[in-house]
Write an enzyme that holds these catalytic residues in place. Sequence first.
Site, PDB file in Angstrom:
ATOM      1  N   ASN A 145      -2.268  -2.718  13.275  1.00  0.00           N
ATOM      2  CA  ASN A 145      -3.725  -2.538  13.187  1.00  0.00           C
ATOM      3  C   ASN A 145      -4.212  -1.303  13.951  1.00  0.00           C
ATOM      4  O   ASN A 145      -5.025  -0.533  13.444  1.00  0.00           O
ATOM      5  CB  ASN A 145      -4.440  -3.788  13.687  1.00  0.00           C
ATOM      6  CG  ASN A 145      -4.122  -4.988  12.824  1.00  0.00           C
ATOM      7  OD1 ASN A 145      -3.528  -4.847  11.756  1.00  0.00           O
ATOM      8  ND2 ASN A 145      -4.501  -6.173  13.269  1.00  0.00           N
ATOM      9  N   SER A 195     -12.321  26.318 -27.236  1.00  0.00           N
ATOM     10  CA  SER A 195     -12.378  25.099 -28.032  1.00  0.00           C
ATOM     11  C   SER A 195     -11.199  25.087 -28.995  1.00  0.00           C
ATOM     12  O   SER A 195     -10.768  26.130 -29.465  1.00  0.00           O
ATOM     13  CB  SER A 195     -13.688  25.070 -28.814  1.00  0.00           C
ATOM     14  OG  SER A 195     -13.563  24.256 -29.957  1.00  0.00           O
ATOM     15  N   SER A 222       0.824  -1.214   0.000  1.00  0.00           N
ATOM     16  CA  SER A 222       0.000   0.000   0.000  1.00  0.00           C
ATOM     17  C   SER A 222       0.855   1.259   0.000  1.00  0.00           C
ATOM     18  O   SER A 222       0.328   2.362  -0.011  1.00  0.00           O
ATOM     19  CB  SER A 222      -0.936   0.004   1.212  1.00  0.00           C
ATOM     20  OG  SER A 222      -0.208  -0.169   2.413  1.00  0.00           O
ATOM     21  N   THR A 276     -39.668  26.184 -11.459  1.00  0.00           N
ATOM     22  CA  THR A 276     -39.956  24.811 -11.026  1.00  0.00           C
ATOM     23  C   THR A 276     -40.097  24.033 -12.336  1.00  0.00           C
ATOM     24  O   THR A 276     -40.525  24.611 -13.351  1.00  0.00           O
ATOM     25  CB  THR A 276     -41.256  24.694 -10.205  1.00  0.00           C
ATOM     26  OG1 THR A 276     -42.352  25.064 -11.050  1.00  0.00           O
ATOM     27  CG2 THR A 276     -41.245  25.593  -8.974  1.00  0.00           C
ATOM     28  N   HIS A 277     -39.706  22.777 -12.327  1.00  0.00           N
ATOM     29  CA  HIS A 277     -39.722  21.958 -13.554  1.00  0.00           C
ATOM     30  C   HIS A 277     -38.895  22.602 -14.665  1.00  0.00           C
ATOM     31  O   HIS A 277     -39.152  22.358 -15.849  1.00  0.00           O
ATOM     32  CB  HIS A 277     -41.152  21.735 -14.075  1.00  0.00           C
ATOM     33  CG  HIS A 277     -42.127  21.284 -13.040  1.00  0.00           C
ATOM     34  ND1 HIS A 277     -42.425  19.969 -12.815  1.00  0.00           N
ATOM     35  CD2 HIS A 277     -42.851  21.990 -12.135  1.00  0.00           C
ATOM     36  CE1 HIS A 277     -43.310  19.874 -11.827  1.00  0.00           C
ATOM     37  NE2 HIS A 277     -43.570  21.095 -11.393  1.00  0.00           N
ATOM     38  N   GLU A 316     -18.454  21.924 -15.193  1.00  0.00           N
ATOM     39  CA  GLU A 316     -18.769  20.584 -15.713  1.00  0.00           C
ATOM     40  C   GLU A 316     -17.939  19.518 -15.004  1.00  0.00           C
ATOM     41  O   GLU A 316     -18.422  18.432 -14.674  1.00  0.00           O
ATOM     42  CB  GLU A 316     -18.485  20.526 -17.217  1.00  0.00           C
ATOM     43  CG  GLU A 316     -19.415  21.383 -18.038  1.00  0.00           C
ATOM     44  CD  GLU A 316     -18.925  21.490 -19.475  1.00  0.00           C
ATOM     45  OE1 GLU A 316     -19.278  20.628 -20.281  1.00  0.00           O
ATOM     46  OE2 GLU A 316     -18.169  22.434 -19.783  1.00  0.00           O
ATOM     47  N   LYS A 353     -16.028  29.729 -28.859  1.00  0.00           N
ATOM     48  CA  LYS A 353     -16.471  29.047 -27.642  1.00  0.00           C
ATOM     49  C   LYS A 353     -15.835  29.548 -26.359  1.00  0.00           C
ATOM     50  O   LYS A 353     -14.662  29.888 -26.307  1.00  0.00           O
ATOM     51  CB  LYS A 353     -16.173  27.548 -27.764  1.00  0.00           C
ATOM     52  CG  LYS A 353     -16.990  26.868 -28.845  1.00  0.00           C
ATOM     53  CD  LYS A 353     -18.335  26.439 -28.343  1.00  0.00           C
ATOM     54  CE  LYS A 353     -18.207  25.052 -27.750  1.00  0.00           C
ATOM     55  NZ  LYS A 353     -19.477  24.624 -27.184  1.00  0.00           N
ATOM     56  N   ASN A 362     -16.250  27.765 -22.749  1.00  0.00           N
ATOM     57  CA  ASN A 362     -16.911  26.633 -22.095  1.00  0.00           C
ATOM     58  C   ASN A 362     -16.757  26.665 -20.573  1.00  0.00           C
ATOM     59  O   ASN A 362     -15.690  26.985 -20.067  1.00  0.00           O
ATOM     60  CB  ASN A 362     -16.332  25.318 -22.611  1.00  0.00           C
ATOM     61  CG  ASN A 362     -16.586  25.115 -24.094  1.00  0.00           C
ATOM     62  OD1 ASN A 362     -17.615  25.555 -24.612  1.00  0.00           O
ATOM     63  ND2 ASN A 362     -15.658  24.479 -24.775  1.00  0.00           N
ATOM     64  N   LYS A 402      -8.242   3.376   1.859  1.00  0.00           N
ATOM     65  CA  LYS A 402      -7.442   4.595   1.780  1.00  0.00           C
ATOM     66  C   LYS A 402      -7.576   5.410   0.503  1.00  0.00           C
ATOM     67  O   LYS A 402      -7.759   6.626   0.551  1.00  0.00           O
ATOM     68  CB  LYS A 402      -5.968   4.265   2.003  1.00  0.00           C
ATOM     69  CG  LYS A 402      -5.710   3.931   3.437  1.00  0.00           C
ATOM     70  CD  LYS A 402      -4.322   3.467   3.702  1.00  0.00           C
ATOM     71  CE  LYS A 402      -4.327   2.716   4.999  1.00  0.00           C
ATOM     72  NZ  LYS A 402      -5.225   1.524   4.993  1.00  0.00           N
ATOM     73  N   TYR A 419      -9.382  -6.882  12.153  1.00  0.00           N
ATOM     74  CA  TYR A 419      -8.722  -6.380  10.952  1.00  0.00           C
ATOM     75  C   TYR A 419      -8.692  -7.450   9.872  1.00  0.00           C
ATOM     76  O   TYR A 419      -8.437  -8.625  10.133  1.00  0.00           O
ATOM     77  CB  TYR A 419      -7.282  -5.924  11.253  1.00  0.00           C
ATOM     78  CG  TYR A 419      -6.574  -5.425  10.005  1.00  0.00           C
ATOM     79  CD1 TYR A 419      -6.758  -4.131   9.554  1.00  0.00           C
ATOM     80  CD2 TYR A 419      -5.783  -6.290   9.240  1.00  0.00           C
ATOM     81  CE1 TYR A 419      -6.152  -3.684   8.385  1.00  0.00           C
ATOM     82  CE2 TYR A 419      -5.164  -5.846   8.066  1.00  0.00           C
ATOM     83  CZ  TYR A 419      -5.361  -4.541   7.651  1.00  0.00           C
ATOM     84  OH  TYR A 419      -4.768  -4.109   6.496  1.00  0.00           O
ATOM     85  N   GLN A 453      -7.373  -2.388   3.818  1.00  0.00           N
ATOM     86  CA  GLN A 453      -6.362  -1.538   3.185  1.00  0.00           C
ATOM     87  C   GLN A 453      -6.991  -0.729   2.043  1.00  0.00           C
ATOM     88  O   GLN A 453      -6.478   0.310   1.637  1.00  0.00           O
ATOM     89  CB  GLN A 453      -5.219  -2.419   2.663  1.00  0.00           C
ATOM     90  CG  GLN A 453      -4.076  -1.657   2.041  1.00  0.00           C
ATOM     91  CD  GLN A 453      -2.839  -2.538   1.890  1.00  0.00           C
ATOM     92  OE1 GLN A 453      -2.165  -2.820   2.861  1.00  0.00           O
ATOM     93  NE2 GLN A 453      -2.561  -2.985   0.678  1.00  0.00           N
TER      94      GLN A 453
HETATM   95  N1  ARG Z   1      -1.174  -1.470   5.149  1.00  0.00           N
HETATM   96  C1  ARG Z   1      -2.111  -1.977   6.054  1.00  0.00           C
HETATM   97  C2  ARG Z   1      -3.445  -1.281   5.840  1.00  0.00           C
HETATM   98  O1  ARG Z   1      -3.438  -0.242   5.307  1.00  0.00           O
HETATM   99  C3  ARG Z   1      -1.680  -1.730   7.454  1.00  0.00           C
HETATM  100  C4  ARG Z   1      -2.241  -2.688   8.465  1.00  0.00           C
HETATM  101  C5  ARG Z   1      -1.673  -4.007   8.239  1.00  0.00           C
HETATM  102  N2  ARG Z   1      -2.043  -4.927   9.260  1.00  0.00           N
HETATM  103  C6  ARG Z   1      -1.889  -6.243   9.099  1.00  0.00           C
HETATM  104  N3  ARG Z   1      -2.263  -7.000  10.065  1.00  0.00           N
HETATM  105  N4  ARG Z   1      -1.428  -6.757   7.990  1.00  0.00           N
HETATM  106  O2  ARG Z   1      -4.495  -1.789   6.174  1.00  0.00           O
END
Ligand code: ARG
Length: 456
Positions: A110, A277, A23, A155-156, A290, A283, A285, A325, A317, A322
């Site tokens: 964790n 454009s 990660s 409205t509408h 958007e 144009k 825009n 994130k 956990y 993971q």
């Molecule tokens: N990279 C892991 C996550 O974002 C960290 C926690 C990992 N914990 C484990 N028991 N493998 O979730």
Amino acid sequence: MTKLWGGRFQKSAEQWVDEFGASIGFDHQLVMEDLTGSIAHVRMLGDCGILPKADVVAILDGLEQLKEKAANDELVFEIANEDIHLNLEKMLIELIGPVGGKLHTGRSRNDQVATDMHLFLKNRVKEIINSIKTFQKALVTQAEQHVETIAPGYTHLQRAQPISFAHHLMAYFWMLERDQQRLSESLKRIDISPLGAGALAGTTFPIDRKKAANYLGFEQVYANSMDAVSDRDFIVEFLGNASLVMMHLSRFAEEIILWSSQEFQFIELDDAFATGSSIMPQKKNPDMAELIRGKTGRVYGNLFSLLTTLKGLPLTYNKDMQEDKEGMFDTVQTLLGSLKIFEGMVRTMTIHTDRLNEAVHQDFSNATELADYLATKGMPFREAHDVTGKLVFLCIQRGIYLLDLSIGDLKAASDLIDEDVYDVLSPFAAVKRRNSLGGTGFDQVRLQLEKAKALL
Ligand code: ARG
């Protein structure tokens, strides 16, 4: 490359397997939070006599050095070290020697990762709240200049009744006010420390969770270690709140797009917030509006993605988590970017008051005025509605508007109508008279602006 957890393994994973599991490609964004969390943890370990003072001093020194390097963008992370936690721990050990290995006493990744996420979101939510407030200020500033600018209300998407343009802008102020409140209220569920929950069951070391939480500025600690490491509700809640903000921005974006079209021409965006454009030279825009409307989709997607990830996960956990994130990082960035752009767009746009005025004089949005006028003179409203409707039809046949009708024509429809009807039918008067609480009447709009300014 030996893993920090490699003891029970006979062979190492292949690089492509490491790559799939890592990660670090995204959780490096937690670098400061992770170091801050470690500093609090090791200070607490020292306070509780779990680590000797000298070790604590050495570890703190190493962590501070890493912080400085992180601030200068000097840290080079490695996929082989999986995530931000293991990367930093490894760097610490390289920097200060084996004593660095004592940092992880009484802690697990964790509770560590959960702590990082709480810290991260707490600060970013505050930043988002501030961006909302800045945007609200821009709305108030524009609205204050257009209390008596009359615009068609819809409205509408059909012309309904004339309104004060400030009233329309201020409707968004109140939506954002609720968004801002929701985010502020969510802080109490973000501002809570999982640190010390360990892997899931707490720890045998005589730690002091409240002390560590205190060092980190957390209001509370989780009461249950299993809940502490499993909980991602606070992220789901954030994504839900973010979705509401984006939904509001998207509706506003849609109006900006309509208003700046050739068909409406109610506003013109500043050149700084529009694009041209590559083929059509004429144009201009409304790309930014958007794009904000478009980006709303990815924020909703992030919400659904996390809800789906969490559904069916057993305690506590699981590596699935993971996946919490990227959507969160993306949402924070999308929200901050969209709010900043929208603020600039609204602050710098030109409002074509003449066009708005022309528009309200070329429609039947004063028809309710005529019906109300007849009702005030004693005619049952249902009948007044019918009489007015017939007059509207007459106008349509002749290609004119209600104000163009002669007094003779009006009297033929109802002898309750007198000359004073012409004042009543003026869009300006129509708006001014809608003085019920929260209505579009000028006095009410001014009152609303006072309330809004008091909130800011
Ligand atoms: N990279 C892991 C996550 O974002 C960290 C926690 C990992 N914990 C484990 N028991 N493998 O979730």
